[in-house]
Design an enzyme around this catalytic site. Structure first.
Site, short mmCIF file in Angstrom:
data_model
loop_
_atom_site.label_atom_id
_atom_site.label_comp_id
_atom_site.label_asym_id
_atom_site.label_seq_id
_atom_site.Cartn_x
_atom_site.Cartn_y
_atom_site.Cartn_z
N LYS A 122 0.82 -1.22 -0.03
CA LYS A 122 -0.08 -0.11 0.01
C LYS A 122 0.93 1.26 -0.03
CE LYS A 122 -4.50 0.98 0.35
NZ LYS A 122 -5.60 0.36 -0.02
N ASP A 162 -7.13 4.28 -4.27
CA ASP A 162 -7.78 4.20 -2.98
C ASP A 162 -8.26 5.75 -2.64
OD1 ASP A 162 -7.81 2.26 -0.48
OD2 ASP A 162 -7.47 4.38 0.41
P1 NDP Z 1 -13.00 8.08 -2.50
O1 NDP Z 1 -11.88 9.04 -2.59
O2 NDP Z 1 -13.67 7.67 -3.93
O3 NDP Z 1 -14.04 8.45 -1.43
C1 NDP Z 1 -13.75 8.33 -0.03
C2 NDP Z 1 -15.05 8.84 0.41
O4 NDP Z 1 -15.04 8.58 2.05
C3 NDP Z 1 -15.40 10.51 0.48
O5 NDP Z 1 -16.97 10.57 0.30
C4 NDP Z 1 -14.69 10.93 1.42
O6 NDP Z 1 -15.38 12.32 1.86
C5 NDP Z 1 -14.90 10.03 2.64
N1 NDP Z 1 -13.97 9.99 3.49
C6 NDP Z 1 -12.67 10.08 3.08
N2 NDP Z 1 -11.89 10.23 4.51
C7 NDP Z 1 -12.82 10.37 5.18
C8 NDP Z 1 -12.95 10.77 6.69
N3 NDP Z 1 -11.69 10.84 7.20
N4 NDP Z 1 -14.07 11.10 7.31
C9 NDP Z 1 -15.25 10.75 6.70
N5 NDP Z 1 -15.23 10.62 5.51
C10 NDP Z 1 -14.18 10.46 4.86
O7 NDP Z 1 -12.55 6.63 -1.83
P2 NDP Z 1 -12.99 5.03 -2.14
O8 NDP Z 1 -14.30 4.92 -2.31
O9 NDP Z 1 -12.00 4.61 -3.20
O10 NDP Z 1 -12.42 4.54 -0.73
C11 NDP Z 1 -13.36 4.41 0.31
C12 NDP Z 1 -13.02 3.31 1.27
O11 NDP Z 1 -13.08 2.10 0.60
C13 NDP Z 1 -11.59 3.61 1.96
O12 NDP Z 1 -11.47 2.82 3.04
C14 NDP Z 1 -10.70 2.48 0.89
O13 NDP Z 1 -9.56 2.06 1.44
C15 NDP Z 1 -11.70 1.46 0.80
N6 NDP Z 1 -11.64 0.60 -0.35
C16 NDP Z 1 -11.22 1.29 -1.66
C17 NDP Z 1 -11.00 0.36 -2.70
C18 NDP Z 1 -11.13 0.84 -4.33
O14 NDP Z 1 -11.02 0.10 -5.03
N7 NDP Z 1 -11.25 2.29 -4.17
C19 NDP Z 1 -11.05 -1.05 -2.66
C20 NDP Z 1 -11.17 -1.68 -1.26
C21 NDP Z 1 -11.13 -0.75 -0.19
P3 NDP Z 1 -14.74 13.62 1.43
O15 NDP Z 1 -14.82 13.75 -0.13
O16 NDP Z 1 -15.34 14.69 2.25
O17 NDP Z 1 -13.25 13.31 1.45
O1 2IT Z 2 -8.06 -1.43 -0.56
C1 2IT Z 2 -7.85 -2.06 -1.63
O2 2IT Z 2 -8.07 -3.32 -1.81
C2 2IT Z 2 -7.84 -1.25 -2.85
N1 2IT Z 2 -7.85 0.06 -2.46
C3 2IT Z 2 -7.54 -1.68 -4.13
C4 2IT Z 2 -6.26 -2.27 -4.52
C5 2IT Z 2 -5.96 -2.56 -5.73
O3 2IT Z 2 -4.66 -2.86 -5.88
O4 2IT Z 2 -6.76 -2.56 -6.47
#
Ligand code: NDP
Ligand code: 2IT
Length: 449
Positions: A122, A162
């Site tokens: 990561k 992420d």
């Molecule tokens: P994005 O950047 O697309 O969206 C993040 C969302 O979470 C936004 O709505 C953001 O609000 C909110 N957020 C971020 N930080 C905080 C915080 N400290 N407190 C409250 N709200 C917060 O990210 P993703 O949707 O990709 O990721 C969301 C979660 O999913 C994370 O935990 C990530 O690790 C996990 N994840 C993502 C994957 C992927 O493929 N993208 C895969 C597996 C897990 P704001 O706009 O105000 O920042």
């Molecule tokens: O937390 C996760 O699994 C991710 N942000 C996706 C990682 C990836 O390599 O697609």
């Protein structure tokens, strides 16, 4: 075990999130160590909790006004026993080494569960993309990749997105890598379709979460049809979680960002979700703007003085947290249980605190831990790598079919491992044990390296 935990804390006393992730895994794999004395003899816990490599670097870049900024960059290459390091990049001001280490550690077990050959890593930066122009984001990504490029490669370490890293950032990062190396390779996943991306990768994490929830419900003789769901976040994972819940006949009542949340009593529909996607992905706006268009919805600002999140106080059947780590504390968990929630399926990484998880388990709530439930994203990243290696692109149905099958298989792996170790129905134990055993056996096969 106690000695190892104490040593981990002694070495890095400030890494609270890393300790949290490690403690959860070690607590649940204790019966595996008891059954396999050779694991202790080979110090597998000490080895698996120490990253193979930690890279930290300076990222100097210039904003549109000509002012120089310095951010910190990270890549934690945690474990490569079953494949090249694989895992996302996070750009958010809260990023520290502890956060990246916890995410890299979780990624090792998650990737192991996907059935694909991917190790865990990561990375990211404390850069805050909010309010920055496209040109500033591009210059930052280029500065970040100038250093990262030395350490990654399609058979070494393959980053992806992420929080704060989506299609735009992956484009800029890929462009810089290609220029520096003079190579067009599958070094990043989450690429655009026209230059090596996979269909369904943007949707994969959210869709996977919902497939996993559906499997958990089916296992308990139930389904998502007609279920009221609370979703947090409004980014990539929240959006596609919502889309798939609606497709499977459920209702979604909430979405949020770091400023507050919206509650739409009527539930979202296709048009409302389209509006949210445009607002967040194109306009890069705030979730409160939803209520300017849909006056029936209520926006509540987050009050940092509160010791609970009011989003989790609404009555519902299911909860899919999809924002960030530790967004559900013990009180939130009690509120969810009190409000009738019977299933938690985690889209975000480690969104529930340890005491929140205890509340779920004590109340027989179906609890789908992140490293199993959100593995669909990295699984389709693995499929993107496979397509890049073959220089082919699979059609949508093929990728989605494989994703569905992988989520089914992860569900099955978790339930079997939990049963085998006398903890039936405990998906957290099942995921940790199954993920752990595969990686540890691979490490032992490969000797002391
Ligand atoms: P994005 O950047 O697309 O969206 C993040 C969302 O979470 C936004 O709505 C953001 O609000 C909110 N957020 C971020 N930080 C905080 C915080 N400290 N407190 C409250 N709200 C917060 O990210 P993703 O949707 O990709 O990721 C969301 C979660 O999913 C994370 O935990 C990530 O690790 C996990 N994840 C993502 C994957 C992927 O493929 N993208 C895969 C597996 C897990 P704001 O706009 O105000 O920042
Ligand atoms: O937390 C996760 O699994 C991710 N942000 C996706 C990682 C990836 O390599 O697609």
């Amino acid at each position: 075990m106690k000695k190892i935990l104490a040593e981990i804390v002694r070495r890095d006393p400030d890494q609270k999130e890393y300790h949290q992730a490690v403690f959860e895994v070690l607590e649940t794999v204790k019966p595996v160590l008891d059954r396999n004395p050779e694991y202790r003899g080979q110090a597998v816990i000490a080895r698996i909790t120490e990253p193979e490599r930690v890279i930290m670097f300076r990222i100097p870049w210039m904003d549109d006004q000509g002012q120089v900024h310095v951010n910190r960059g990270f890549r934690v290459e945690m474990n490569s026993a079953i494949g090249p390091y694989k895992g996302g990049l996070r750009f958010h001001p809260s990023v520290t080494l502890s956060i990246i280490k916890f995410l890299a550690f979780e990624q090792v077990f998650k990737n192991s569960l996907t059935t694909l050959q991917m190790g865990g890593g990561k990375g990211g930066s404390d850069f805050n993309p909010k309010g920055r122009s496209d040109a500033e984001v591009m210059r930052f990504c280029q500065a970040f990749m100038t250093e990262l490029a030395r350490h990654i490669g399609p058979n070494t370490d393959v980053p992806a997105g992420d929080i704060g890293v989506g299609a735009r950032e992956i484009g800029y990062l890929f462009g810089m890598y290609k220029k520096l190396r003079n190579e067009f390779t599958g070094v990043l996943t989450g690429k655009s379709l026209a230059w090596g991306g996979s269909l369904i990768r943007p949707e994969a994490t959210g869709y996977g979460v919902v497939y996993f929830a559906a499997e958990m419900l089916a296992h308990a003789g139930d389904s998502l049809k007609g279920k009221n769901c609370l979703v947090s976040g409004s980014g990539n994972v929240a959006q596609y979680t919502t889309e798939k819940i609606l497709e499977m006949g459920g209702r979604v009542l909430t979405l949020s960002d770091s400023s507050g949340y919206i509650y739409d009593e009527e539930g979202f529909d296709e048009d409302k979700l389209k509006f949210v996607m445009h607002l967040k992905n194109i306009q890069r706006g705030r979730i409160r703007e939803y209520c300017e268009k849909y006056s029936g919805a209520v926006y509540t600002e987050i009050d940092p003085a509160l010791d609970y999140n009011p989003l989790w106080t609404h009555r519902a059947d299911c909860s899919m947290p999809a924002a960030t780590q530790n967004e559900i504390n013990e009180k939130d968990a009690q509120n969810l249980v009190g409000g009738g929630v019977r299933l938690i399926c985690e889209g975000a990484n480690m969104p529930s605190t340890p005491s929140a998880i205890s509340v779920f388990l004590d109340n027989d709530v179906l609890y789908g831990p992140s490293k199993a439930a959100n593995a669909g994203g990295v699984a389709v990243s693995g499929l993107e790598m496979a397509q890049n290696s073959m220089r082919l692109s699979w059609p949508r149905e093929e990728v989605e079919g494989r994703l569905k099958q992988i989520m089914k298989s992860i569900h099955c792996t978790c339930t079997s491992a939990a049963e085998e170790y006398g903890m039936p129905g405990n998906y957290m134990a099942g995921a940790n044990i199954a993920g752990f055993v595969k990686v540890v056996n691979a490490m032992l096969d490969q000797g002391l390296v």
